[in-house]
Scaffold this motif. Structure first.
Motif, mmCIF file in Angstrom:
data_model
loop_
_atom_site.group_PDB
_atom_site.id
_atom_site.type_symbol
_atom_site.label_atom_id
_atom_site.label_comp_id
_atom_site.label_asym_id
_atom_site.label_seq_id
_atom_site.Cartn_x
_atom_site.Cartn_y
_atom_site.Cartn_z
ATOM 1 N N GLN A 212 -2.572 5.633 17.225
ATOM 2 C CA GLN A 212 -1.951 6.333 16.113
ATOM 3 C C GLN A 212 -2.260 5.620 14.799
ATOM 4 O O GLN A 212 -2.016 4.422 14.657
ATOM 5 C CB GLN A 212 -0.422 6.396 16.308
ATOM 6 N N LYS A 213 -2.831 6.343 13.841
ATOM 7 C CA LYS A 213 -3.148 5.766 12.548
ATOM 8 C C LYS A 213 -2.037 6.072 11.552
ATOM 9 O O LYS A 213 -1.538 7.187 11.501
ATOM 10 C CB LYS A 213 -4.467 6.323 12.028
ATOM 11 N N LYS A 214 -1.672 5.054 10.789
ATOM 12 C CA LYS A 214 -0.634 5.237 9.790
ATOM 13 C C LYS A 214 -1.239 5.891 8.551
ATOM 14 O O LYS A 214 -2.296 5.510 8.080
ATOM 15 C CB LYS A 214 -0.015 3.881 9.419
ATOM 16 N N ILE A 215 -0.560 6.903 8.050
ATOM 17 C CA ILE A 215 -0.995 7.601 6.848
ATOM 18 C C ILE A 215 0.094 7.472 5.794
ATOM 19 O O ILE A 215 1.219 7.913 6.032
ATOM 20 C CB ILE A 215 -1.284 9.092 7.115
ATOM 21 N N PRO A 216 -0.231 6.825 4.671
ATOM 22 C CA PRO A 216 -1.480 6.140 4.334
ATOM 23 C C PRO A 216 -1.549 4.765 5.005
ATOM 24 O O PRO A 216 -0.510 4.220 5.385
ATOM 25 C CB PRO A 216 -1.383 5.991 2.813
ATOM 26 N N PRO A 217 -2.743 4.188 5.166
ATOM 27 C CA PRO A 217 -2.860 2.888 5.836
ATOM 28 C C PRO A 217 -2.163 1.769 5.069
ATOM 29 O O PRO A 217 -1.743 0.778 5.657
ATOM 30 C CB PRO A 217 -4.378 2.665 5.912
ATOM 31 N N SER A 218 -2.030 1.907 3.733
ATOM 32 C CA SER A 218 -1.290 0.956 2.905
ATOM 33 C C SER A 218 -0.520 1.754 1.865
ATOM 34 O O SER A 218 -0.839 2.932 1.619
ATOM 35 C CB SER A 218 -2.255 -0.035 2.228
ATOM 36 N N PRO A 219 0.522 1.179 1.268
ATOM 37 C CA PRO A 219 1.327 1.943 0.306
ATOM 38 C C PRO A 219 0.458 2.602 -0.763
ATOM 39 O O PRO A 219 -0.424 1.971 -1.345
ATOM 40 C CB PRO A 219 2.249 0.879 -0.295
#
Length: 472
Positions: A212-219
Motif C-alpha cells: 500500500q502506497k501512502k498518498i501523498p508520500p510526504s506532506p
C-alpha cells in the motif's frame, strides 16, 4: 484630460523614465492609462483589468468605492505585473501626484522584472485571465450560473493554499491499474456497480499483492493541486476551473511574499527620482505632503512602505560605510547602492527582515510589540529578537495558516486528512467550520483537520452533514 494636460503628463513620463534608467532601474516597456474612479476601483477589487465575475469582487468594489466617496481612502494608481507593464492612473490626480506615481510604478516594474520570486510568473496574465473569464462564462451558460458560482466559492475559500516554490517535484501519478479500476467503479445507474462484481473478483485473484502506497508520500502543501489531481468527484469542467484558479493564485503569490520589499523599493526610488526633478515651490510642498502620507509610520501597525524603505536606506548606509568586521568579511566601502540592488534581486520579505532588520534600526525606530488589554493597548516587548521574529512569523506563508495534506486515503476510505502547522497561533475556528464544508464539496468525502486548540491537539471532521470535534 485636456490636450495641454496630456502633453504635460507625456513630458513627465519621458523625464522620469530617463531619470529612472539613469539610476539603473530595469523595467518592462510601460503602458499608462488614465481612468475614472469607477474603473480604478473595479480593477482594484478584481485584482486585474480582466478577470472572471464573482460576487466577492463586487463586495470588495462596493467597500472600496464607498470609502473613496466618503473621502476615507483613495487609490491613486494600479500597476500590473506583465510585459508590457500596465499602470492605471486616476483621472483626478494632479500632475505632481502623477509624477510621484510614475516614479513609484517604474520601481515596482523593476522589482517585478528582477526579483527571483517573480521569475516564474506569467507575463501574459492579462490575456490569460481574459481567456479564463470567457471559459468560466461558457461554463455558466452550460451548467448554470449558480452551479459554477458555488464551485468558485469552494475554490476561493482555500485559494491561498498552494505551493509557490520556485522548484518543486510533481505529485506521483496514479498507477494505470488504479485508474482503470477507478473508472470501472464509476456508477452510471443506481445498480450498475453490481454488474462489475465478477470482473473485480477476477482482477483481485489474478493481481499480485502490492504494498500500500501512502498518498501523498510526504506532506503536500499544495492543497489545490492535490485536489485537482486526486479528487474522485470533480467533473472535467470543474477540474479545468480549479486548474485556472490555481494558475491565477500562483501569479498573485509573489506579491504576498514581497509586500514589504516591493513597497519599500518603490518608495525608496520615487523619493530618489523626485529629488532629481525641477519642481516649483508649490509642487515641492504638495509632493512633501503626499510622500509623508505614503511612508509615515503607524503607532499601532506596520506600514510596509515605511518599514521597507527604512531597511533599504539602512542597508545602503551600512554598506557605504562598512564596519571593520564587515570589511574583514569582504565588504568594500561605498557599495551600498550595489548591495540594495542585490537584495532586491534575491530576497523575499522573510529573508529581508531576518537578514537586514538590525538591532540598531529597531532601536532607532522605537519598534515594539503590543497587545490589547481591556480597552487599552500596552507595550509587551521591546527586545530586538522578539520583534524581528514576530515580523518574520507574520510573513510566513504570506500570512496564511500553513496547511498540509497528510493523507488522501485516510482510514483506507478515501477520506482527506489535513494538518495545520501550529506555531503558536490558533486557527480561527468559526472560519475553519465554514471552510471544511467547502473542502468536502471539492473532495467528495469526509475531511479532517488536525490542529492545536488551547494547547491540546484537536481533530475537526466534516462528513457532509455534521461537524465533529475530538481531542487526539
Amino acid at each position: 484630460m485636456y490636450l495641454s494636460e496630456t502633453k504635460e503628463l507625456t513630458r513627465a513620463i519621458e523625464e522620469i523614465t530617463e531619470v529612472a534608467k539613469g539610476f539603473g532601474l530595469d523595467f518592462y516597456p510601460m503602458r499608462y492609462e488614465v481612468c475614472p474612479a469607477d474603473i480604478i476601483y473595479t480593477f482594484g477589487a478584481y485584482g486585474m483589468p480582466t478577470r472572471f465575475t464573482h460576487w466577492s469582487f463586487g463586495k470588495q468594489f462596493h467597500k472600496m468605492k464607498l470609502q473613496y466617496d466618503l473621502g476615507l481612502s483613495q487609490i491613486y494608481e494600479l500597476v500590473i505585473n506583465s510585459d508590457p507593464c500596465y499602470a492605471f492612473l486616476l483621472n483626478t490626480n494632479s500632475l505632481i501626484q502623477n509624477k510621484l506615481i510614475i516614479a513609484h510604478v517604474l520601481a515596482h516594474c523593476d522589482f517585478f522584472k528582477n526579483n527571483i520570486r517573480f521569475a516564474n510568473t506569467r507575463k501574459d496574465m492579462v490575456e490569460s485571465m481574459t481567456a479564463t473569464a470567457e471559459r468560466i462564462a461558457h461554463y455558466e451558460m452550460v451548467y448554470g450560473k449558480e452551479e459554477v458560482e458555488s464551485f468558485l466559492d469552494a475554490i476561493l475559500s482555500i485559494q491561498e493554499h498552494i505551493d509557490p516554490s520556485i522548484v518543486r517535484f510533481n505529485l506521483p501519478e496514479k498507477a494505470a491499474e488504479d485508474v482503470e479500476e477507478e473508472e470501472s467503479y464509476k456508477k452510471r445507474g443506481e445498480y450498475d456497480d453490481l454488474w462489475s462484481l465478477d470482473q473485480r473478483e477476477k482482477r483481485s485473484q489474478t493481481r499480485k499483492p502490492k504494498r500500500q502506497k501512502k498518498i501523498p508520500p510526504s506532506p503536500e502543501k499544495d492543497l489545490l493541486l492535490f485536489i485537482e489531481e486526486y479528487s474522485r468527484e470533480l467533473e472535467d469542467w470543474q477540474r479545468d476551473v480549479l486548474t485556472m484558479m490555481r494558475e491565477e493564485m500562483l501569479y498573485f503569490w509573489p506579491q504576498l511574499e514581497t509586500k514589504v520589499m516591493n513597497e519599500g523599493w518603490a518608495s525608496y526610488w520615487h523619493q530618489r527620482i523626485m529629488r532629481e526633478l525641477d519642481l516649483t515651490s508649490s509642487e515641492t510642498l504638495e509632493y512633501a505632503k503626499l510622500n509623508a502620507g505614503v511612508v509615515q509610520p503607524s503607532r499601532t501597525s506596520i506600514n510596509p512602505y515605511y518599514l521597507g524603505i527604512k531597511i533599504f536606506e539602512d542597508i545602503e548606509e551600512r554598506y557605504n560605510n562598512p564596519t571593520e568586521e564587515m570589511i574583514r568579511n569582504g565588504c568594500e566601502p561605498n557599495k551600498g547602492r550595489d548591495k540594495i540592488f542585490e537584495v532586491r534581486e534575491m530576497e523575499s520579505d522573510i529573508s529581508f527582515i531576518r537578514n537586514y532588520l538590525t538591532k540598531e534600526l529597531v532601536a532607532k525606530e522605537d519598534m515594539y510589540l503590543f497587545e490589547k488589554k481591556g480597552r487599552d493597548y500596552r507595550i509587551t516587548e521591546k527586545d530586538y529578537l522578539q520583534i524581528r521574529d514576530q515580523l518574520v512569523t507574520q510573513r510566513v506563508n504570506g500570512g496564511f495558516p500553513y496547511i498540509t495534506v497528510e493523507n488522501g486515503d485516510y482510514l483506507r476510505n478515501g477520506e482527506l486528512y489535513l494538518q495545520h502547522g501550529f506555531e503558536g497561533i490558533e486557527l480561527d475556528i468559526k472560519y475553519l467550520e465554514h471552510v471544511l464544508p467547502y473542502i468536502y464539496q471539492l473532495w467528495g468525502r469526509t475531511v479532517h483537520m488536525e490542529t492545536v486548540i488551547e494547547g491540546k491537539e484537536t481533530l475537526y471532521s466534516y462528513d457532509g452533514k455534521e461537524m465533529h470535534k475530538q481531542r487526539i
